[in-house]
Design a protein around this motif. Sequence first.
Motif, PDB file in Angstrom:
ATOM      1  N   GLN A 117      42.124  33.813  50.901  1.00 23.40           N
ATOM      2  CA  GLN A 117      42.626  33.915  49.492  1.00 23.40           C
ATOM      3  C   GLN A 117      41.150  32.003  49.446  1.00 23.40           C
ATOM      4  O   GLN A 117      40.782  32.141  50.186  1.00 23.40           O
ATOM      5  CB  GLN A 117      43.827  31.922  50.278  1.00 23.40           C
ATOM      6  N   PHE A 118      41.235  32.723  48.520  1.00 24.30           N
ATOM      7  CA  PHE A 118      39.801  32.042  47.661  1.00 24.30           C
ATOM      8  C   PHE A 118      39.936  30.320  47.245  1.00 24.30           C
ATOM      9  O   PHE A 118      41.016  30.025  46.613  1.00 24.30           O
ATOM     10  CB  PHE A 118      39.399  32.693  45.898  1.00 24.30           C
ATOM     11  N   PHE A 119      38.932  30.228  47.422  1.00 23.83           N
ATOM     12  CA  PHE A 119      38.981  28.164  47.212  1.00 23.83           C
ATOM     13  C   PHE A 119      39.735  27.940  45.791  1.00 23.83           C
ATOM     14  O   PHE A 119      40.173  26.781  45.485  1.00 23.83           O
ATOM     15  CB  PHE A 119      37.933  27.427  47.592  1.00 23.83           C
ATOM     16  N   GLY A 155      56.751  39.796  46.926  1.00 21.61           N
ATOM     17  CA  GLY A 155      56.380  40.458  45.847  1.00 21.61           C
ATOM     18  C   GLY A 155      55.291  41.357  45.784  1.00 21.61           C
ATOM     19  O   GLY A 155      54.535  42.351  45.512  1.00 21.61           O
ATOM     20  N   TYR A 156      53.754  39.977  45.650  1.00 19.90           N
ATOM     21  CA  TYR A 156      52.986  40.156  45.128  1.00 19.90           C
ATOM     22  C   TYR A 156      51.957  40.624  46.762  1.00 19.90           C
ATOM     23  O   TYR A 156      51.604  41.707  46.812  1.00 19.90           O
ATOM     24  CB  TYR A 156      52.176  39.049  45.257  1.00 19.90           C
ATOM     25  N   LEU A 157      52.565  40.854  48.115  1.00 18.06           N
ATOM     26  CA  LEU A 157      51.516  41.242  48.639  1.00 18.06           C
ATOM     27  C   LEU A 157      52.254  42.523  49.210  1.00 18.06           C
ATOM     28  O   LEU A 157      51.247  43.321  49.750  1.00 18.06           O
ATOM     29  CB  LEU A 157      51.567  40.263  50.163  1.00 18.06           C
ATOM     30  N   VAL A 215      38.318  45.454  42.025  1.00 17.73           N
ATOM     31  CA  VAL A 215      38.428  44.517  42.083  1.00 17.73           C
ATOM     32  C   VAL A 215      39.506  43.689  40.943  1.00 17.73           C
ATOM     33  O   VAL A 215      39.266  43.114  40.224  1.00 17.73           O
ATOM     34  CB  VAL A 215      36.699  42.961  41.982  1.00 17.73           C
ATOM     35  N   SER A 216      40.480  45.062  40.233  1.00 17.75           N
ATOM     36  CA  SER A 216      41.125  44.317  38.835  1.00 17.75           C
ATOM     37  C   SER A 216      42.528  43.723  39.848  1.00 17.75           C
ATOM     38  O   SER A 216      42.792  43.173  41.038  1.00 17.75           O
ATOM     39  CB  SER A 216      42.026  45.596  37.770  1.00 17.75           C
ATOM     40  N   ASN A 217      43.237  42.510  38.799  1.00 18.29           N
ATOM     41  CA  ASN A 217      44.548  41.945  38.924  1.00 18.29           C
ATOM     42  C   ASN A 217      45.335  42.589  38.051  1.00 18.29           C
ATOM     43  O   ASN A 217      45.071  42.081  36.673  1.00 18.29           O
ATOM     44  CB  ASN A 217      43.914  40.110  39.045  1.00 18.29           C
ATOM     45  N   ALA A 245      52.886  44.722  46.749  1.00 15.93           N
ATOM     46  CA  ALA A 245      52.114  45.210  45.835  1.00 15.93           C
ATOM     47  C   ALA A 245      50.731  45.537  46.334  1.00 15.93           C
ATOM     48  O   ALA A 245      50.075  46.792  46.584  1.00 15.93           O
ATOM     49  CB  ALA A 245      52.375  44.863  44.298  1.00 15.93           C
ATOM     50  N   LYS A 246      49.789  45.309  47.573  1.00 18.97           N
ATOM     51  CA  LYS A 246      48.668  44.601  47.868  1.00 18.97           C
ATOM     52  C   LYS A 246      49.427  46.456  48.419  1.00 18.97           C
ATOM     53  O   LYS A 246      47.759  46.815  48.626  1.00 18.97           O
ATOM     54  CB  LYS A 246      48.276  43.477  48.118  1.00 18.97           C
ATOM     55  N   VAL A 247      49.648  46.230  49.949  1.00 17.10           N
ATOM     56  CA  VAL A 247      49.958  46.970  50.520  1.00 17.10           C
ATOM     57  C   VAL A 247      49.793  48.350  49.613  1.00 17.10           C
ATOM     58  O   VAL A 247      49.698  49.029  50.803  1.00 17.10           O
ATOM     59  CB  VAL A 247      51.540  46.673  51.619  1.00 17.10           C
ATOM     60  N   ALA A 307      34.350  47.375  33.955  1.00 14.05           N
ATOM     61  CA  ALA A 307      34.498  48.056  33.414  1.00 14.05           C
ATOM     62  C   ALA A 307      35.893  47.663  33.399  1.00 14.05           C
ATOM     63  O   ALA A 307      36.861  47.074  34.491  1.00 14.05           O
ATOM     64  CB  ALA A 307      35.114  48.930  33.687  1.00 14.05           C
ATOM     65  N   SER A 308      36.903  47.062  32.101  1.00  9.39           N
ATOM     66  CA  SER A 308      38.040  46.518  32.015  1.00  9.39           C
ATOM     67  C   SER A 308      38.439  46.703  30.363  1.00  9.39           C
ATOM     68  O   SER A 308      37.606  47.315  29.612  1.00  9.39           O
ATOM     69  CB  SER A 308      37.417  44.964  32.912  1.00  9.39           C
ATOM     70  N   PRO A 309      40.095  46.029  30.730  1.00 15.37           N
ATOM     71  CA  PRO A 309      40.386  46.686  28.659  1.00 15.37           C
ATOM     72  C   PRO A 309      39.737  45.837  27.971  1.00 15.37           C
ATOM     73  O   PRO A 309      39.340  46.319  26.866  1.00 15.37           O
ATOM     74  CB  PRO A 309      41.778  45.891  29.327  1.00 15.37           C
ATOM     75  N   SER A 310      39.304  44.519  28.043  1.00 17.34           N
ATOM     76  CA  SER A 310      38.029  44.505  27.112  1.00 17.34           C
ATOM     77  C   SER A 310      36.701  44.947  26.577  1.00 17.34           C
ATOM     78  O   SER A 310      36.008  44.710  25.800  1.00 17.34           O
ATOM     79  CB  SER A 310      37.280  42.714  27.570  1.00 17.34           C
ATOM     80  N   THR A 311      36.984  45.737  27.611  1.00 14.66           N
ATOM     81  CA  THR A 311      34.946  46.991  27.507  1.00 14.66           C
ATOM     82  C   THR A 311      35.816  48.323  27.335  1.00 14.66           C
ATOM     83  O   THR A 311      35.103  49.254  27.056  1.00 14.66           O
ATOM     84  CB  THR A 311      34.473  46.815  28.658  1.00 14.66           C
ATOM     85  N   VAL A 355      38.352  50.216  29.376  1.00 15.62           N
ATOM     86  CA  VAL A 355      38.672  51.029  30.351  1.00 15.62           C
ATOM     87  C   VAL A 355      39.990  50.478  30.752  1.00 15.62           C
ATOM     88  O   VAL A 355      40.076  48.796  31.268  1.00 15.62           O
ATOM     89  CB  VAL A 355      37.325  50.863  31.574  1.00 15.62           C
ATOM     90  N   ASP A 356      41.103  51.238  30.461  1.00 18.30           N
ATOM     91  CA  ASP A 356      42.289  51.049  30.735  1.00 18.30           C
ATOM     92  C   ASP A 356      43.084  51.470  32.332  1.00 18.30           C
ATOM     93  O   ASP A 356      43.041  52.883  32.009  1.00 18.30           O
ATOM     94  CB  ASP A 356      43.381  50.595  29.257  1.00 18.30           C
ATOM     95  N   THR A 357      43.027  51.191  33.138  1.00 13.83           N
ATOM     96  CA  THR A 357      44.033  51.671  34.490  1.00 13.83           C
ATOM     97  C   THR A 357      44.678  51.951  34.331  1.00 13.83           C
ATOM     98  O   THR A 357      45.622  52.636  34.933  1.00 13.83           O
ATOM     99  CB  THR A 357      42.925  51.539  35.830  1.00 13.83           C
ATOM    100  N   GLY A 392      35.822  44.107  36.204  1.00 11.32           N
ATOM    101  CA  GLY A 392      34.941  44.037  36.145  1.00 11.32           C
ATOM    102  C   GLY A 392      34.397  42.368  35.466  1.00 11.32           C
ATOM    103  O   GLY A 392      33.327  42.243  35.121  1.00 11.32           O
ATOM    104  N   SER A 393      35.415  41.922  34.272  1.00 12.12           N
ATOM    105  CA  SER A 393      34.697  40.475  33.822  1.00 12.12           C
ATOM    106  C   SER A 393      35.289  39.961  34.428  1.00 12.12           C
ATOM    107  O   SER A 393      36.214  38.247  34.120  1.00 12.12           O
ATOM    108  CB  SER A 393      35.377  40.837  32.147  1.00 12.12           C
ATOM    109  N   GLY A 394      36.853  39.663  35.688  1.00 13.80           N
ATOM    110  CA  GLY A 394      36.836  39.013  36.230  1.00 13.80           C
ATOM    111  C   GLY A 394      36.358  37.933  37.610  1.00 13.80           C
ATOM    112  O   GLY A 394      35.185  38.174  37.311  1.00 13.80           O
ATOM    113  N   LEU A 395      37.163  37.020  38.137  1.00 10.70           N
ATOM    114  CA  LEU A 395      36.575  36.261  38.591  1.00 10.70           C
ATOM    115  C   LEU A 395      35.259  37.163  39.476  1.00 10.70           C
ATOM    116  O   LEU A 395      33.983  36.474  40.050  1.00 10.70           O
ATOM    117  CB  LEU A 395      37.264  35.327  39.470  1.00 10.70           C
ATOM    118  N   ILE A 396      36.007  37.907  40.362  1.00 14.23           N
ATOM    119  CA  ILE A 396      34.980  38.400  41.470  1.00 14.23           C
ATOM    120  C   ILE A 396      34.559  39.851  40.623  1.00 14.23           C
ATOM    121  O   ILE A 396      33.090  39.457  41.508  1.00 14.23           O
ATOM    122  CB  ILE A 396      35.643  38.939  42.595  1.00 14.23           C
TER     123      ILE A 396
END
Length: 252
Positions: A132-134, A106-108, A57-59, A110-112, A30-34, A36-38, A8-12
């Motif tokens: 991909q995002f602008f 490798g990144y793709l 929408v974590s990365n 991991a998304k699969v 929710a994210s490590p900065s609040t 919450v760590d998945t 929730g602290s990220g771009l999206i």
Amino acid sequence: MKIVVIGGSGLIGRNVVRRLVAQGHDPVAASPSTGVDTITGEGLGDVTVGADVVVDVSNAPVWDDDAVMEFFTTSSRNLLAAERDAGVGHHVAVSIVGADRLPDSGYLRAKVAQEAEIEAGEIPFTVLRATQFFEFLTQIVEAGADGDSVRLSTGLIQFVAADDVAATVAELAIGAPAGGHVELGGPEALGIDAWARRLFAATGDERAVIADPHARYYGTELHGGELTPGAGARIGAVDFGTWFAANQQEAR
Ligand SMILES: NC(=O)c1ccc[n+]([C@@H]2O[C@H](COP(=O)([O-])OP(=O)(O)OC[C@H]3O[C@@H](n4cnc5c(N)ncnc54)[C@H](OP(=O)(O)O)[C@@H]3O)[C@@H](O)[C@H]2O)c1
């Protein structure tokens, strides 16, 4: 609705949270900065209590092949287990159009793997596969930087604005689980080299753009339209000119 936004602290994520607040929902960023760590599981049990929906929408913080695979599989497993314990009714995640067509990246991969965890889980789900995002256009172009020129693939990308992605995520989160994926792309598909020329014309960058069909995109060659969505995809409203103008305004 209580909607937990992992990342929730990220771009999206922060854009999704802002939209859900405006619509009268009760999003929790929710994210490590609040706290919450998945990956470690810290805070997951508490934050999912009473949640109707979880949006992921974590990365990954590190993108080498093993690290990114470990991130998306472990975080998805931990998150889905916490959702099951809490009785969450809908898991929404953002993946990438064509990830399954480019196994050399490798990144793709991991998304699969992330999508496979979601499909194998017990939580009703919706996966938004976005292009991909602008906001990553500059990073993608700079990956081909070589002195006074950039060498880039001619493979097609159909950039979409993060704002359009966030609007779609927020809409999907309050709807019924699709039980599959929904595709979203931007208004126009161009070769990565052509996008670089457009960006350079807008920014006054005088470097030469070399079109190279063998140049790699995140570890993989593109042969044409692997990254573009199919018929029936949703199409974002924001085109390059609109996105660039808005981005320039923010930078001032
Ligand atoms: N980039 C693209 O063009 C593109 C295209 C299609 C889909 N996507 C997908 O879109 C999603 C969102 O991307 P983004 O650019 O918005 O991400 P981003 O800005 O990099 O934000 C990443 C978020 O993940 C959080 N995070 C990192 N490690 C975590 C952990 N262990 N537990 C919980 N949260 C953690 C971060 O939290 P902290 O701030 O607290 O560290 C941050 O909120 C990603 O899944 C990506 O694969 C991207």
